[in-house]
Design a protein around this motif. Structure first.
Motif, PDB file in Angstrom:
ATOM      1  N   MET A 138       0.837  -1.210   0.000  1.00 15.91           N
ATOM      2  CA  MET A 138       0.000   0.000   0.000  1.00 15.91           C
ATOM      3  C   MET A 138       0.870   1.257   0.000  1.00 15.91           C
ATOM      4  SD  MET A 138      -3.052  -0.942   2.605  1.00 15.91           S
ATOM      5  CE  MET A 138      -3.529  -2.634   2.771  1.00 15.91           C
ATOM      6  N   LEU A 139       1.971   1.222   0.737  1.00 10.19           N
ATOM      7  CA  LEU A 139       2.899   2.355   0.724  1.00 10.19           C
ATOM      8  C   LEU A 139       3.528   2.526  -0.657  1.00 10.19           C
ATOM      9  CD1 LEU A 139       4.659   1.871   4.171  1.00 10.19           C
ATOM     10  CD2 LEU A 139       3.008   3.644   3.550  1.00 10.19           C
ATOM     11  N   LEU A 140       3.845   1.421  -1.299  1.00  9.19           N
ATOM     12  CA  LEU A 140       4.382   1.484  -2.659  1.00  9.19           C
ATOM     13  C   LEU A 140       3.356   2.104  -3.606  1.00  9.19           C
ATOM     14  CD1 LEU A 140       6.582   0.772  -4.762  1.00  9.19           C
ATOM     15  CD2 LEU A 140       5.490  -1.478  -4.971  1.00  9.19           C
ATOM     16  N   ALA A 141       2.091   1.727  -3.442  1.00 10.51           N
ATOM     17  CA  ALA A 141       1.034   2.297  -4.283  1.00 10.51           C
ATOM     18  C   ALA A 141       0.943   3.809  -4.091  1.00 10.51           C
ATOM     19  CB  ALA A 141      -0.302   1.635  -3.969  1.00 10.51           C
ATOM     20  N   GLN A 142       1.049   4.256  -2.844  1.00  6.91           N
ATOM     21  CA  GLN A 142       1.023   5.697  -2.585  1.00  6.91           C
ATOM     22  C   GLN A 142       2.232   6.383  -3.213  1.00  6.91           C
ATOM     23  OE1 GLN A 142       0.747   6.217   1.641  1.00  6.91           O
ATOM     24  NE2 GLN A 142      -1.456   5.812   1.686  1.00  6.91           N
ATOM     25  N   ALA A 143       3.394   5.760  -3.107  1.00  7.19           N
ATOM     26  CA  ALA A 143       4.604   6.358  -3.675  1.00  7.19           C
ATOM     27  C   ALA A 143       4.510   6.433  -5.200  1.00  7.19           C
ATOM     28  CB  ALA A 143       5.830   5.546  -3.262  1.00  7.19           C
ATOM     29  N   VAL A 144       3.970   5.401  -5.829  1.00  2.00           N
ATOM     30  CA  VAL A 144       3.817   5.412  -7.290  1.00  2.00           C
ATOM     31  C   VAL A 144       2.843   6.506  -7.701  1.00  2.00           C
ATOM     32  CG1 VAL A 144       2.919   4.084  -9.252  1.00  2.00           C
ATOM     33  CG2 VAL A 144       4.473   3.011  -7.624  1.00  2.00           C
ATOM     34  N   ALA A 145       1.751   6.648  -6.942  1.00  8.48           N
ATOM     35  CA  ALA A 145       0.771   7.694  -7.249  1.00  8.48           C
ATOM     36  C   ALA A 145       1.392   9.076  -7.097  1.00  8.48           C
ATOM     37  CB  ALA A 145      -0.453   7.551  -6.350  1.00  8.48           C
ATOM     38  N   ARG A 146       2.161   9.267  -6.036  1.00 11.08           N
ATOM     39  CA  ARG A 146       2.819  10.566  -5.818  1.00 11.08           C
ATOM     40  C   ARG A 146       3.853  10.847  -6.898  1.00 11.08           C
ATOM     41  NH1 ARG A 146      -0.810  11.158  -2.705  1.00 11.08           N
ATOM     42  NH2 ARG A 146      -0.726  11.382  -0.458  1.00 11.08           N
ATOM     43  N   ASP A 147       4.562   9.809  -7.311  1.00 10.82           N
ATOM     44  CA  ASP A 147       5.566   9.970  -8.354  1.00 10.82           C
ATOM     45  C   ASP A 147       4.906  10.376  -9.672  1.00 10.82           C
ATOM     46  OD1 ASP A 147       8.310   9.860  -9.132  1.00 10.82           O
ATOM     47  OD2 ASP A 147       7.918   7.939 -10.135  1.00 10.82           O
ATOM     48  N   ALA A 148       3.778   9.740  -9.993  1.00 12.35           N
ATOM     49  CA  ALA A 148       3.055  10.082 -11.223  1.00 12.35           C
ATOM     50  C   ALA A 148       2.512  11.501 -11.143  1.00 12.35           C
ATOM     51  CB  ALA A 148       1.929   9.088 -11.461  1.00 12.35           C
ATOM     52  N   GLU A 149       2.007  11.851  -9.964  1.00 11.70           N
ATOM     53  CA  GLU A 149       1.482  13.210  -9.769  1.00 11.70           C
ATOM     54  C   GLU A 149       2.596  14.244  -9.894  1.00 11.70           C
ATOM     55  OE1 GLU A 149      -0.461  15.672  -6.065  1.00 11.70           O
ATOM     56  OE2 GLU A 149      -0.920  13.534  -6.236  1.00 11.70           O
ATOM     57  N   ALA A 150       3.752  13.948  -9.333  1.00 10.76           N
ATOM     58  CA  ALA A 150       4.883  14.880  -9.423  1.00 10.76           C
ATOM     59  C   ALA A 150       5.352  15.023 -10.863  1.00 10.76           C
ATOM     60  CB  ALA A 150       6.026  14.399  -8.539  1.00 10.76           C
ATOM     61  N   ALA A 151       5.368  13.924 -11.608  1.00  8.90           N
ATOM     62  CA  ALA A 151       5.775  13.983 -13.014  1.00  8.90           C
ATOM     63  C   ALA A 151       4.792  14.816 -13.826  1.00  8.90           C
ATOM     64  CB  ALA A 151       5.877  12.574 -13.584  1.00  8.90           C
ATOM     65  N   GLN A 152       3.485  14.669 -13.526  1.00 14.66           N
ATOM     66  CA  GLN A 152       2.475  15.454 -14.228  1.00 14.66           C
ATOM     67  C   GLN A 152       2.630  16.943 -13.901  1.00 14.66           C
ATOM     68  OE1 GLN A 152      -1.546  14.454 -13.246  1.00 14.66           O
ATOM     69  NE2 GLN A 152      -2.430  15.911 -14.691  1.00 14.66           N
ATOM     70  N   MET A 153       2.849  17.265 -12.646  1.00 15.97           N
ATOM     71  CA  MET A 153       3.028  18.666 -12.251  1.00 15.97           C
ATOM     72  C   MET A 153       4.283  19.258 -12.882  1.00 15.97           C
ATOM     73  SD  MET A 153       2.018  18.582  -8.270  1.00 15.97           S
ATOM     74  CE  MET A 153       0.708  19.707  -7.867  1.00 15.97           C
ATOM     75  N   GLN A 154       5.349  18.449 -12.960  1.00 12.66           N
ATOM     76  CA  GLN A 154       6.576  18.925 -13.583  1.00 12.66           C
ATOM     77  C   GLN A 154       6.349  19.210 -15.063  1.00 12.66           C
ATOM     78  OE1 GLN A 154       9.535  19.599 -11.997  1.00 12.66           O
ATOM     79  NE2 GLN A 154      10.146  20.482 -13.955  1.00 12.66           N
ATOM     80  N   ALA A 155       5.568  18.338 -15.722  1.00  8.67           N
ATOM     81  CA  ALA A 155       5.282  18.550 -17.145  1.00  8.67           C
ATOM     82  C   ALA A 155       4.465  19.822 -17.348  1.00  8.67           C
ATOM     83  CB  ALA A 155       4.531  17.342 -17.702  1.00  8.67           C
ATOM     84  N   GLU A 156       3.474  20.061 -16.459  1.00  9.74           N
ATOM     85  CA  GLU A 156       2.692  21.278 -16.555  1.00  9.74           C
ATOM     86  C   GLU A 156       3.553  22.506 -16.287  1.00  9.74           C
ATOM     87  OE1 GLU A 156      -0.579  20.808 -13.851  1.00  9.74           O
ATOM     88  OE2 GLU A 156      -1.510  19.227 -15.051  1.00  9.74           O
ATOM     89  N   LEU A 157       4.434  22.396 -15.331  1.00 15.27           N
ATOM     90  CA  LEU A 157       5.344  23.526 -15.014  1.00 15.27           C
ATOM     91  C   LEU A 157       6.268  23.803 -16.181  1.00 15.27           C
ATOM     92  CD1 LEU A 157       6.186  25.539 -12.825  1.00 15.27           C
ATOM     93  CD2 LEU A 157       7.837  23.835 -12.035  1.00 15.27           C
ATOM     94  N   ASP A 158       6.761  22.741 -16.831  1.00 14.10           N
ATOM     95  CA  ASP A 158       7.633  22.924 -17.981  1.00 14.10           C
ATOM     96  C   ASP A 158       6.904  23.626 -19.134  1.00 14.10           C
ATOM     97  OD1 ASP A 158       9.742  21.760 -16.659  1.00 14.10           O
ATOM     98  OD2 ASP A 158       9.481  19.778 -17.589  1.00 14.10           O
ATOM     99  N   GLU A 159       5.593  23.340 -19.285  1.00 12.99           N
ATOM    100  CA  GLU A 159       4.807  23.997 -20.336  1.00 12.99           C
ATOM    101  C   GLU A 159       4.656  25.482 -20.047  1.00 12.99           C
ATOM    102  OE1 GLU A 159       1.052  22.094 -20.936  1.00 12.99           O
ATOM    103  OE2 GLU A 159       1.979  20.163 -21.469  1.00 12.99           O
ATOM    104  N   VAL A 160       4.470  25.812 -18.783  1.00  7.30           N
ATOM    105  CA  VAL A 160       4.285  27.216 -18.415  1.00  7.30           C
ATOM    106  C   VAL A 160       5.568  28.001 -18.598  1.00  7.30           C
ATOM    107  CG1 VAL A 160       3.781  28.755 -16.455  1.00  7.30           C
ATOM    108  CG2 VAL A 160       2.406  26.703 -16.812  1.00  7.30           C
ATOM    109  N   ILE A 161       6.675  27.394 -18.237  1.00 13.82           N
ATOM    110  CA  ILE A 161       7.961  28.088 -18.332  1.00 13.82           C
ATOM    111  C   ILE A 161       8.435  27.984 -19.742  1.00 13.82           C
ATOM    112  CG2 ILE A 161      10.363  28.058 -17.611  1.00 13.82           C
ATOM    113  CD1 ILE A 161       9.459  26.941 -14.967  1.00 13.82           C
TER     114      ILE A 161
END
Length: 161
Positions: A138-161
């Protein structure tokens, strides 16, 4: 995880895996060559030992695969779930095998039932390990979800910049 730690863990896992293969081969040899003398139900115990070693081997291979994923930095992915799920199943199978040994051993312990109770407690402890690995899943599932969320946010940030 450091290279030395990964190397040491792999060495330990390979030695344990080799040991289980040796025990398995010994039990197969004993099944084929050593007849029962009637004092213990040796054939069922030998078959159970072989099955128990299979469940341990499956868990060890899964740990080896997960260690490889850690070394490569890919452990926080959906591919890791397959190995963790198989490992949980192998641990539960080990507990069931242990309970079978307990049942086979119980008739010989009529004078001292405490041994059977202790063996049952060991089986429950093995199931507890499966529950711990489930919580870690379950902790691994949370970490994978957070990692995917962080990657998505980074991609959105890269688009803005």
């Amino acid at each position: 995880m450091g290279k030395l730690t990964v190397l040491a863990l792999r060495a330990v896992l390979v030695v344990v895996l080799a040991g289980t293969v040796f025990v398995q081969a010994s039990m197969v040899w004993a099944l084929a060559t050593d007849p029962e003398d009637g004092s213990l139900p040796l054939t069922p115990l030998r078959v159970i030992t072989i099955l128990g070693m299979v469940s341990v081997q499956v868990a060890l291979v899964c740990v080896l695969r997960l260690v490889t994923m850690v070394r490569r930095g890919t452990v926080f992915s959906h591919a890791a779930f397959r190995y963790v799920d198989v490992m949980i199943g192998a641990i539960v199978a080990s507990a069931l095998v242990w309970f079978a040994v307990t049942v086979l051993n119980a008739p010989g312990q009529r004078d001292d039932p405490g041994v059977t109770v202790i063996m049952g407690g060991v089986g429950v402890a093995i199931l507890g390990v499966a529950l711990i690995v489930l919580v870690l899943r379950m902790l691994l599932a949370q970490a994978v979800a957070r990692d995917a969320e962080a990657a998505q946010m980074q991609a959105e940030l890269d688009e803005v910049i």
